[in-house]
Design an enzyme around this catalytic site. Structure first.
Site, PDB file in Angstrom:
ATOM      1  N   CYS A   1       4.250  -0.100 -12.227  1.00 19.02           N
ATOM      2  CA  CYS A   1       4.531   1.006 -13.218  1.00 19.02           C
ATOM      3  C   CYS A   1       6.428   0.713 -14.087  1.00 19.02           C
ATOM      4  O   CYS A   1       7.503   1.139 -13.727  1.00 19.02           O
ATOM      5  CB  CYS A   1       5.236   1.811 -12.035  1.00 19.02           C
ATOM      6  SG  CYS A   1       6.131   1.470 -10.722  1.00 19.02           S
TER       7      CYS A   1
ATOM      8  N   SER B   1      -1.762   6.610  -1.444  1.00 19.14           N
ATOM      9  CA  SER B   1      -2.744   7.655  -2.219  1.00 19.14           C
ATOM     10  C   SER B   1      -3.475   6.334  -3.193  1.00 19.14           C
ATOM     11  O   SER B   1      -4.664   7.173  -3.114  1.00 19.14           O
ATOM     12  CB  SER B   1      -1.671   8.255  -3.802  1.00 19.14           C
ATOM     13  OG  SER B   1      -0.994   8.895  -3.020  1.00 19.14           O
TER      14      SER B   1
ATOM     15  N   ALA C   1       1.482  -1.312  -0.236  1.00 22.73           N
ATOM     16  CA  ALA C   1       0.060   0.014  -0.028  1.00 22.73           C
ATOM     17  C   ALA C   1       1.168   1.610   0.424  1.00 22.73           C
ATOM     18  O   ALA C   1       0.559   2.795  -0.435  1.00 22.73           O
ATOM     19  CB  ALA C   1      -0.922   0.055   1.070  1.00 22.73           C
TER      20      ALA C   1
END
Length: 781
Positions: free
Chosen positions: A336, A190, A186
């Site tokens: 990402c 955000s 986590a």
């Protein structure tokens, strides 16, 4: 090309694009050298050109975009009710009316610059895009007022500055207020805040039946995560500290009457109380090459080894998530990274391993306006030396030490069945974002193959009688029940059988009583000779226990709670603790269940009350209401005797001065009500029936003294409400930038005479001692 953004891994030297390497000598002094950051990496370009997921015509645009800084993006929360104010402020012409954006002095990379605009794919027009970089905005004096306003609303949690692609995974999860949600990795938080906001879709003053568990493996990052989530002031979250791939199995509390059973009997019927999640977010650790726009060193540090080394851990985390998912539950897997070894290869391995227990959901059209690329069904594998390997059979024995067969693309028949094109890839040059990968996996009614738990109520399986089970089979989350092959867990975490047999019992007085090995102890060599975590282990990890009955009874009676408020929702971290926490029912059910003693809880719920050191002699409760708790507790307080609805002039006086004598209020009815109230904590609420200022309530936790009333609220929140009031009532001409006194500071006494001096002394005595810190500055962990 060197841009002016700051790197995560170095510090920018003023006046140039150079960064210092973080090296230290034996003396402790920093002897690092300044290095020039360039956006050139032959390995990076060779690798991704070889993957062939970007058309040749778009390649130059792709690379050029990676060499430019990220724009500023932020989203607006609907949680605290100021959403309408923020939206109208951003859309108002007068806010940017005097600024000619085309004439602003900014770097060429930001031109043409325009005012902030909505991102078309974000639901409810809550996502905003501003082309200028987050650091470049400091150099533009014309945007100073906008920057100050943005900082204020960010501090109180109404606005969250977040990268655009990072907002996408929570939007794809379709969270409802009754869902149990797990965020496995986590930090920094955000996305977790988005999950909590979705849980509170009906407003902050409505308590949902669901909850969010936010987990992170690093304790320091877990504290940072806690600080981020606390801005929302929700009682429906728990922050935990576990390695995601070894997250422990959880149980709901037994019903009343079942607690008298033996622990063995409780374990037998635990299959009806095992916690399975409706939604899981697995935003796994990755090489991060999709973040090169905000991390300048990523180009130079890029290496194919990064993806190869992370594949196994990523798969283990995703598989653990699948084990905890309900039937028809949804797990979003994201990274990402551009690397297919970390993306499609992990998803393909999951689908292959679970044998029909999972299926991909089409994520391509869920967010209209979002430009995506489909997932890959074919890709190539490169070893650490930079050599391409077309198939696993061609790899040498040395290469096979770091490369597994699961990293290679599926066969054409498998690919047709898996439908990896349903995953989505987000490329920087399409909508001026970072790089990202997202896949939605849904649990089917079929079991998860060999990794499924035998006591999953959604997938009943015949288990062996207890007498025939081996010791490792009795463990709730054993090595064999979590993973079916050793390649799934890193070699360093494999525990020899001899060490497993030498586990020491927790209770030294009863040598025959043995505990079930916790997940971390079973896989962490450093924890093998230690008992599982129980009670206080590290600073800030005290358990959240039920508030003592006498104190809870006084609180409920003094604040006149109504509407079904249950004292069991109030908790403390230690005996006679100063702080009282308010936990949602679902949180209480899990955190206070002794069967979940292996769960390392860093924080949960919100700080609702705090004991004062000085208080009126006739008050029933020494606990004052905190600003953090007013939204969650308002449904139970609103019809009680400790809530006062104040006119606008009284609220403005309190916001600007914080401490006001009761006789100074102009409204006679309000003055009489405040003067006649018993001393102690209370809640001041603005009379805003038409909700012109806020969709929820404009409320302030206050302390009623002998002759005055004092609000306990930090300057950032007061200023945010002043912005909203000034916008709702423009004729008042409120000076928002006026000096706002810090919480608890009494106004200066300018009058002379003994009567005024006595009044000033009384006002100082009215304030609770030791409580002058700003609400947002106190750290519960």
């Amino acid at each position: 090309t060197v841009h002016s953004e700051r790197s995560r891994m170095g510090r920018k030297r003023s006046g140039g694009g150079r960064y210092r390497k973080g090296k230290r000598s034996k003396t402790g002094k920093n002897n690092g050298e300044w290095i020039e950051i360039t956006y050139e990496s032959e390995k990076f370009e060779e690798y991704y050109k070889g993957q062939d997921f970007i058309d040749e015509k778009e390649w130059e645009s792709f690379i050029k975009t990676l060499k430019t800084p990220l724009p500023m993006t932020f989203r607006v929360s609907t949680y605290d009710g100021l959403f309408k104010h923020v939206q109208s402020k951003l859309q108002a012409e007068e806010f940017f009316g005097g600024i000619a954006f085309e004439n602003l002095k900014v770097d060429e990379v930001y031109k043409p610059l325009t005012r902030p605009v909505n991102m078309p794919w974000y639901q409810g027009q809550r996502g905003w895009y501003f082309k200028i970089g987050a650091r470049a905005i400091r150099k533009v004096p014309e945007l100073k007022e906008f920057k100050q306003w943005l900082v204020t609303v960010t501090e109180i949690g109404t606005v969250c500055r977040q990268e655009a692609v990072s907002m996408i995974p929570p939007l794809l999860m379709d969270i409802k207020p009754h869902h149990l949600v797990l965020d496995m990795c986590a930090a920094p938080g955000s996305k977790t805040c988005q999950l909590i906001e979705a849980l509170h879709a009906k407003g902050a003053c409505t308590l949902p039946s669901g909850m969010v568990i936010a987990n992170d493996s690093d304790q320091r990052r877990a504290y940072m995560l806690t600080k981020q989530i606390k801005r929302l002031r929700s009682p429906c979250f728990v922050v935990t500290n576990h390695q995601a791939q070894f997250f422990p199995k959880l149980y709901f509390s037994a019903k009343e009457g079942e607690t008298q059973k033996s622990k063995e009997d409780l374990r037998e019927d635990a299959k009806t109380r095992t916690v399975y999640f409706d939604r899981i977010l697995a935003d796994v650790p990755c090489s991060g090459d999709g973040t090169v726009r905000k991390n300048p060193l990523a180009f130079q540090k890029w290496h194919p080894n990064s993806g190869l080394g992370l594949h196994t851990v990523q798969f283990a985390i995703a598989l653990r998530g699948a084990q905890m998912l309900k039937t028809n539950g949804r797990m979003v897997y994201s990274t990402c990274s551009f690397n297919p070894i970390e993306n499609e290869a992990v998803v393909a391995r999951m689908l292959r391993h679970c044998k029909g227990g999972l299926k991909l959901v089409d994520a391509r059209d869920i967010l209209p306006g979002l430009i995506t690329s489909p997932g890959l069904s074919k890709w190539r594998v490169m070893d650490s030396a930079g050599q391409w390997i077309e198939k696993y059979a061609d790899a040498t024995e040395k290469q096979k030490k770091k490369i597994s067969e699961e990293m290679f693309p599926p066969s054409p028949e498998e690919a047709k069945e898996m439908r990896l094109e349903l995953c989505i890839r987000l490329l920087p040059h399409t909508q001026d974002t970072g790089g990202f990968f997202v896949a939605i996996l849904e649990r089917t009614e079929k079991p998860l193959g060999s990794c499924d738990f035998p006591n999953n109520p959604s997938h009943p399986k015949k288990s062996k009688p207890k007498s025939e089970q081996k010791p490792e089979e009795k463990s709730e989350v054993s090595d064999k029940s979590q993973v079916s092959d050793k390649s799934q867990v890193p070699e360093k975490t494999q525990v020899p059988e001899e060490k497993k047999k030498t586990q020491t019992p927790e209770n030294s007085e009863d040598k025959t009583k043995k505990y079930e090995k916790s997940t971390d102890a079973a896989h962490n060599p450093q924890a093998n000779n230690k008992p599982p975590h129980r009670g206080r282990k590290k600073k800030g990890e005290d358990p959240f226990e039920r508030l003592e009955a006498t104190r809870a009874e006084k609180l409920v009676k003094f604040y006149d709670f109504k509407g079904g408020m249950d004292p069991r929702w109030l908790a403390q971290r230690a005996e006679n603790s100063k702080k009282v926490f308010f936990l949602a029912p679902a949180v209480v059910d899990i955190v206070q269940n002794p069967e979940n003693d292996r769960l390392r809880v860093v924080h949960c719920g919100l700080r609702a009350f705090e004991r004062t050191e000085s208080y009126p002699k006739d008050t029933l409760s020494r606990d004052r209401l905190t600003q953090d708790g007013i939204l969650a507790l308002y449904p139970y307080l609103k019809n009680g005797s400790r809530v006062i609805k104040a006119p606008l002039d009284a609220v403005l006086a309190l916001m600007m001065r914080t401490t006001v004598p009761c006789r100074d209020f102009k409204d006679p009815a309000f003055r009489k009500e405040v003067s006649g109230m018993d001393g102690g904590g209370c809640l001041i609420v603005l009379r805003d029936e038409k909700k012109e200022v806020c969709e929820e309530i404009v409320g302030f936790a206050a302390w009623k003294g002998t002759t005055s009333i004092n609000i306990m609220c930090n300057p950032a929140e007061r200023k945010a409400y002043l912005y909203a009031i000034a916008q709702a009532y423009p004729k008042l001409g409120i000076d928002v930038n006026a000096d706002v006194r810090k919480s608890g500071q009494a106004p200066r006494v300018e009058k002379e005479g003994n009567e005024e001096k006595k009044e000033a002394v009384a006002m100082q005595e009215d304030q609770p001692k030791g409580e002058l810190k700003e609400e947002g500055d106190t750290q519960d962990t």
